[in-house]
Design a protein around this motif. Structure first.
Motif, PDB file in Angstrom:
ATOM      1  N   LEU A 148       0.838  -1.207   0.000  1.00 48.33           N
ATOM      2  CA  LEU A 148       0.000   0.000   0.000  1.00 48.33           C
ATOM      3  C   LEU A 148       0.873   1.258   0.000  1.00 48.33           C
ATOM      4  CD1 LEU A 148      -2.833  -0.852   2.575  1.00 48.33           C
ATOM      5  CD2 LEU A 148      -3.144  -0.360   0.150  1.00 48.33           C
ATOM      6  N   LYS A 149       1.817   1.319   0.914  1.00 48.18           N
ATOM      7  CA  LYS A 149       2.647   2.510   1.056  1.00 48.18           C
ATOM      8  C   LYS A 149       3.506   2.740  -0.184  1.00 48.18           C
ATOM      9  CE  LYS A 149       4.368   3.761   4.929  1.00 48.18           C
ATOM     10  NZ  LYS A 149       5.176   3.867   6.163  1.00 48.18           N
ATOM     11  N   ASP A 150       4.032   1.671  -0.761  1.00 50.10           N
ATOM     12  CA  ASP A 150       4.924   1.807  -1.913  1.00 50.10           C
ATOM     13  C   ASP A 150       4.198   2.329  -3.144  1.00 50.10           C
ATOM     14  OD1 ASP A 150       6.930   0.846  -0.332  1.00 50.10           O
ATOM     15  OD2 ASP A 150       6.954  -1.171  -1.189  1.00 50.10           O
ATOM     16  N   ASN A 151       2.882   2.226  -3.152  1.00 52.81           N
ATOM     17  CA  ASN A 151       2.103   2.731  -4.284  1.00 52.81           C
ATOM     18  C   ASN A 151       1.417   4.061  -3.974  1.00 52.81           C
ATOM     19  OD1 ASN A 151       2.083   0.714  -6.658  1.00 52.81           O
ATOM     20  ND2 ASN A 151       1.888  -0.603  -4.852  1.00 52.81           N
ATOM     21  N   GLY A 152       1.907   4.741  -2.941  1.00 52.67           N
ATOM     22  CA  GLY A 152       1.484   6.110  -2.694  1.00 52.67           C
ATOM     23  C   GLY A 152       0.355   6.294  -1.711  1.00 52.67           C
ATOM     24  N   PHE A 153      -0.097   5.212  -1.057  1.00 54.80           N
ATOM     25  CA  PHE A 153      -1.184   5.344  -0.094  1.00 54.80           C
ATOM     26  C   PHE A 153      -0.632   5.575   1.313  1.00 54.80           C
ATOM     27  CE2 PHE A 153      -3.676   3.668  -3.514  1.00 54.80           C
ATOM     28  CZ  PHE A 153      -4.953   4.168  -3.290  1.00 54.80           C
ATOM     29  N   THR A 154      -1.254   6.501   2.017  1.00 50.31           N
ATOM     30  CA  THR A 154      -0.952   6.726   3.426  1.00 50.31           C
ATOM     31  C   THR A 154      -1.888   5.852   4.249  1.00 50.31           C
ATOM     32  OG1 THR A 154      -0.282   9.008   3.015  1.00 50.31           O
ATOM     33  CG2 THR A 154      -0.874   8.428   5.283  1.00 50.31           C
ATOM     34  N   VAL A 155      -1.336   5.070   5.162  1.00 41.41           N
ATOM     35  CA  VAL A 155      -2.128   4.117   5.943  1.00 41.41           C
ATOM     36  C   VAL A 155      -2.359   4.671   7.345  1.00 41.41           C
ATOM     37  CG1 VAL A 155      -2.292   1.742   6.782  1.00 41.41           C
ATOM     38  CG2 VAL A 155      -1.096   2.220   4.626  1.00 41.41           C
ATOM     39  N   VAL A 156      -3.605   4.629   7.782  1.00 40.46           N
ATOM     40  CA  VAL A 156      -3.950   5.054   9.143  1.00 40.46           C
ATOM     41  C   VAL A 156      -3.506   3.958  10.106  1.00 40.46           C
ATOM     42  CG1 VAL A 156      -5.820   5.692  10.707  1.00 40.46           C
ATOM     43  CG2 VAL A 156      -5.926   6.370   8.299  1.00 40.46           C
ATOM     44  N   THR A 157      -2.585   4.262  11.003  1.00 42.81           N
ATOM     45  CA  THR A 157      -2.045   3.242  11.907  1.00 42.81           C
ATOM     46  C   THR A 157      -2.773   3.249  13.246  1.00 42.81           C
ATOM     47  OG1 THR A 157      -0.320   4.778  12.643  1.00 42.81           O
ATOM     48  CG2 THR A 157       0.234   3.289  10.845  1.00 42.81           C
ATOM     49  N   ASN A 158      -2.838   2.068  13.852  1.00 40.34           N
ATOM     50  CA  ASN A 158      -3.479   1.898  15.160  1.00 40.34           C
ATOM     51  C   ASN A 158      -2.566   1.113  16.092  1.00 40.34           C
ATOM     52  OD1 ASN A 158      -6.314   3.030  15.125  1.00 40.34           O
ATOM     53  ND2 ASN A 158      -6.369   1.796  13.263  1.00 40.34           N
ATOM     54  N   ASN A 159      -2.757   1.310  17.383  1.00 41.19           N
ATOM     55  CA  ASN A 159      -1.930   0.618  18.378  1.00 41.19           C
ATOM     56  C   ASN A 159      -2.299  -0.851  18.521  1.00 41.19           C
ATOM     57  OD1 ASN A 159      -0.468   2.937  19.089  1.00 41.19           O
ATOM     58  ND2 ASN A 159      -2.073   3.600  20.498  1.00 41.19           N
ATOM     59  N   VAL A 160      -3.556  -1.180  18.191  1.00 36.28           N
ATOM     60  CA  VAL A 160      -4.027  -2.560  18.337  1.00 36.28           C
ATOM     61  C   VAL A 160      -4.663  -3.016  17.029  1.00 36.28           C
ATOM     62  CG1 VAL A 160      -4.397  -2.445  20.825  1.00 36.28           C
ATOM     63  CG2 VAL A 160      -6.225  -1.735  19.282  1.00 36.28           C
ATOM     64  N   GLY A 161      -4.777  -4.345  16.876  1.00 40.71           N
ATOM     65  CA  GLY A 161      -5.315  -4.911  15.654  1.00 40.71           C
ATOM     66  C   GLY A 161      -6.833  -4.880  15.590  1.00 40.71           C
ATOM     67  N   SER A 162      -7.360  -5.363  14.456  1.00 43.88           N
ATOM     68  CA  SER A 162      -8.800  -5.307  14.222  1.00 43.88           C
ATOM     69  C   SER A 162      -9.468  -6.680  14.217  1.00 43.88           C
ATOM     70  CB  SER A 162      -9.080  -4.609  12.885  1.00 43.88           C
ATOM     71  OG  SER A 162      -8.491  -5.339  11.808  1.00 43.88           O
TER      72      SER A 162
END
Length: 295
Positions: A148-162
């Motif tokens: 995702l990041k390598d193709n220009g998308f900014t990812v919303v990060t979280n402290n815990v998983g989903s």
């Protein structure tokens, strides 16, 4: 929708064909018509030949579940909202099935990045791209996350998983902003996962649901035994016997039933937790400043 009321609407896909591994699933959006406007454009993403997926087999493939994208507008904010359920395959990073998972993420990110570039070049009112869904990403920094990041998308990060015990980061919200229009109201937050099992089907609710669970397990056992009688192939019989053994093991003791409750409650709600973001949609000041500085 009956519970949500007339202010809400939805748009969904047809089912993904089971022959390509989509489990006859649908993708879609539910939206509040008072806050978001559907602009009339919607479609499933079909890959051009050069982006088709070929890591697992020699035959070039489309997505196992076609990503779905819809044009929305909220206030001044225009966005193409896409959702995915990426092929899982295997957790072995050296396997072809894992590589297929990564390539699906790469393909949808690259496709939308190309569309964003064309949109920006063709007119001044280009849109923002938001890409969300179940990417089957285990953790930040993995190959899938980096795709995702390598193709220009900014990812919303979280402290815990989903996932239900919040140990894996399967679901993601990512975006590609047009002229820095994507602005979070609280940019430093990293707690955008809603753990609904703190409110429904709680650990403390086990005793209340225990008789219901026992009844459901008995029903499932009966269904599987009937299915076993009709099964003709050894493969089918093996799968059914495995389900029967698991159900019998679950109800054997109170301890085993309590352990099964953690899994059972995901059948009643979900084994994935919702993510959320709050974004700015009013660009009036920016627009007026632009007009003010015009020659």
């Amino acid at each position: 929708m009956r519970i949500l009321g007339d202010d809400f609407d939805y748009i969904i896909t047809d089912v993904t064909h089971s022959s390509i591994g989509g489990n006859e699933e649908r993708l879609g959006f539910i939206y509040d018509k008072n806050k978001v406007k559907f602009t009339g454009v919607a479609g499933e993403i079909v890959l051009p030949p050069k982006l088709m997926i070929s890591k697992e087999t020699k035959e070039k493939l489309q997505f196992s579940r076609s990503p779905f994208g819809v044009d929305f507008q909220s206030g001044w904010f225009k966005f193409f909202f896409s959702t995915v359920h990426i092929y899982f395959g295997s957790n072995s990073t050296s396997s072809d099935k894992y590589k297929r998972r990564v390539q699906e993420i790469e393909a949808v990110a690259k496709y939308l990045a190309n569309e964003a570039k064309k949109s920006a070049e063709s007119n001044s009112s280009s849109t923002n791209y938001i890409l969300v869904g179940d990417f089957n990403i285990k953790k930040e920094g993995s190959q899938g996350f980096n795709a995702l990041k390598d193709n220009g998308f900014t990812v919303v990060t979280n402290n815990v998983g989903s996932n239900s015990d919040q140990t894996s980061f399967y679901d993601q919200i990512s975006f590609m902003s047009n002229k820095d229009e994507m602005k979070f109201l609280e940019p430093k937050r990293k707690d955008r996962v809603i753990q609904f099992f703190n409110s429904i089907f709680r650990d403390d609710d086990y005793e209340m649901y225990k008789p219901i669970m026992k009844e459901r397990i008995a029903e499932k056992l009966e269904e599987n035994l009937e299915e076993l009688e009709k099964a003709t192939s050894n493969t089918a019989k093996k799968k059914i016997n495995s389900r029967i053994a698991s159900l019998k093991a679950a109800r054997k003791t109170d301890t085993s039933l309590k352990a099964y409750y953690k899994k059972w409650r995901t059948f009643q709600a979900s084994d994935h937790l919702p993510l959320w973001v709050e974004i700015e949609i009013n660009f009036t000041d920016k627009y007026l400043e632009k007009i003010k500085n015009m020659d």
